[in-house]
Design a protein around this motif. Structure first.
Motif, PDB file in Angstrom:
ATOM      1  N   GLY B  59       0.860  -1.291   0.149  1.00  0.00           N
ATOM      2  CA  GLY B  59       0.268   0.053   0.115  1.00  0.00           C
ATOM      3  C   GLY B  59       0.530   1.690   0.015  1.00  0.00           C
ATOM      4  N   ARG B  60       0.054   2.067   0.913  1.00  0.00           N
ATOM      5  CA  ARG B  60       1.790   4.197   1.170  1.00  0.00           C
ATOM      6  C   ARG B  60       2.809   3.276   1.561  1.00  0.00           C
ATOM      7  NH1 ARG B  60       0.089   6.937   4.179  1.00  0.00           N
ATOM      8  NH2 ARG B  60      -2.026   5.649   5.454  1.00  0.00           N
ATOM      9  N   PHE B  61       2.799   1.694   2.140  1.00  0.00           N
ATOM     10  CA  PHE B  61       4.043   1.744   3.078  1.00  0.00           C
ATOM     11  C   PHE B  61       5.207   0.854   2.420  1.00  0.00           C
ATOM     12  CE2 PHE B  61       2.081   3.254   7.266  1.00  0.00           C
ATOM     13  CZ  PHE B  61       1.405   3.385   6.840  1.00  0.00           C
ATOM     14  N   THR B  62       6.392   1.354   2.191  1.00  0.00           N
ATOM     15  CA  THR B  62       7.455   0.635   1.684  1.00  0.00           C
ATOM     16  C   THR B  62       8.870   0.596   2.570  1.00  0.00           C
ATOM     17  OG1 THR B  62       7.645   1.801  -0.768  1.00  0.00           O
ATOM     18  CG2 THR B  62       9.198   0.839  -0.480  1.00  0.00           C
ATOM     19  N   ALA B  63       9.250  -0.713   2.955  1.00  0.00           N
ATOM     20  CA  ALA B  63      10.321  -0.800   3.797  1.00  0.00           C
ATOM     21  C   ALA B  63      12.014  -1.457   2.314  1.00  0.00           C
ATOM     22  CB  ALA B  63      10.047  -2.104   3.999  1.00  0.00           C
ATOM     23  N   HIS B  64      12.541  -0.902   2.500  1.00  0.00           N
ATOM     24  CA  HIS B  64      13.763  -1.071   2.467  1.00  0.00           C
ATOM     25  C   HIS B  64      15.351  -1.658   2.926  1.00  0.00           C
ATOM     26  CE1 HIS B  64      16.918  -0.855  -0.716  1.00  0.00           C
ATOM     27  NE2 HIS B  64      17.582  -0.445   0.295  1.00  0.00           N
ATOM     28  N   LEU B  65      15.578  -3.124   2.733  1.00  0.00           N
ATOM     29  CA  LEU B  65      16.225  -3.981   3.222  1.00  0.00           C
ATOM     30  C   LEU B  65      17.885  -3.465   3.078  1.00  0.00           C
ATOM     31  CD1 LEU B  65      16.930  -5.249   5.956  1.00  0.00           C
ATOM     32  CD2 LEU B  65      16.677  -7.225   4.803  1.00  0.00           C
ATOM     33  N   ASN B  66      19.079  -3.572   3.209  1.00  0.00           N
ATOM     34  CA  ASN B  66      20.427  -3.220   3.288  1.00  0.00           C
ATOM     35  C   ASN B  66      20.976  -3.958   4.296  1.00  0.00           C
ATOM     36  OD1 ASN B  66      23.092  -3.004   2.225  1.00  0.00           O
ATOM     37  ND2 ASN B  66      22.481  -1.650   0.876  1.00  0.00           N
TER      38      ASN B  66
END
Lengths: 114, 111
Positions: B59-66
């Protein structure tokens, strides 16, 4: 979504007395947890519990603390005797399994030790 | 011992704006990451999880992982006043169940 219930929502107790915090986890969950949150600070892990046994506990889980879940009833955290530094919000959580499963948290019990 | 740090401590964004929350962790063996949201007087509720490097959108939420840079972030698009809450990053290692939480970011969305 899945709901974890906690009873009571608030508890005020005199230092040295015993207190029992009750948690009703999600019905098909197998793993249970207690976390402690002092006002304005981060949530900290206390203990996790599976199949009738403590699996892991932190340094915050003092000797005065104990947990149990007799025969599928409430998952309880007992503190005996209480100390002033035990004042905090205690959150119960449960999850179906370990690994990738999300832990679902209850609304917390606000404990004040006087 | 795992250390989880979040920034900023607090954030004010206008309604409809983008909120970006950051989290760094110390244990390179960390495998599972969650963002939780906590409204005042309530328990934390899981917003989303991310386990693989890259982006995950819900939805309106985006998670990013590095994982290499020990960093995970959450971006909220089109922020709403109801998004105002305390946001926690939570990290699990592979061999144990406990979640290590950051201190949280207090998000305020102003209409």
């Amino acid at each position: 979504g899945p709901k974890v219930l906690q009873i009571p929502s608030h508890q005020i107790i005199d230092m040295g007395q015993m207190v029992t915090l009750n948690c009703d986890p999600v019905s098909n969950h197998l793993y249970f947890y207690w976390y402690k949150q002092i006002l304005g600070q981060q949530m900290e892990f206390l203990v996790n519990f599976y199949n009738g046994k403590v699996m892991e506990k932190s340094k915050l889980f003092k000797d005065q603390f104990s947990v149990e879940r007799p025969d599928g009833s409430y998952f309880t955290l007992k503190i005996q005797p209480t100390a002033l530094e035990d004042s905090a919000v205690y959150f119960c959580a449960s999850s179906p399994q370990l690994n990738q499963d999300t832990q679902y948290f209850g609304p917390g019990t606000r404990l004040l030790v006087l | 011992q795992q250390k989880v740090q979040q920034s900023p401590e607090s954030l004010i964004v206008p309604e409809g704006g983008m909120a970006s929350l950051n989290c760094t962790f110390s244990d390179r063996n960390s495998q599972y990451f969650w963002w939780y949201r906590q409204h005042s007087g309530e328990g934390p509720k899981a917003l989303m999880s991310i386990f693989s490097n890259g982006d995950k959108k819900e939805g309106r939420f985006t998670a990013h992982l590095n994982k290499a840079s020990l960093h995970v972030s959450l971006h909220i698009k089109d922020s709403q006043p109801s998004d105002s809450a305390l946001y926690f990053c939570a990290v699990r290692g592979g061999s144990n169940a406990k979640l290590t939480f950051g201190k949280g970011t207090k998000l305020s969305v102003k209409s």
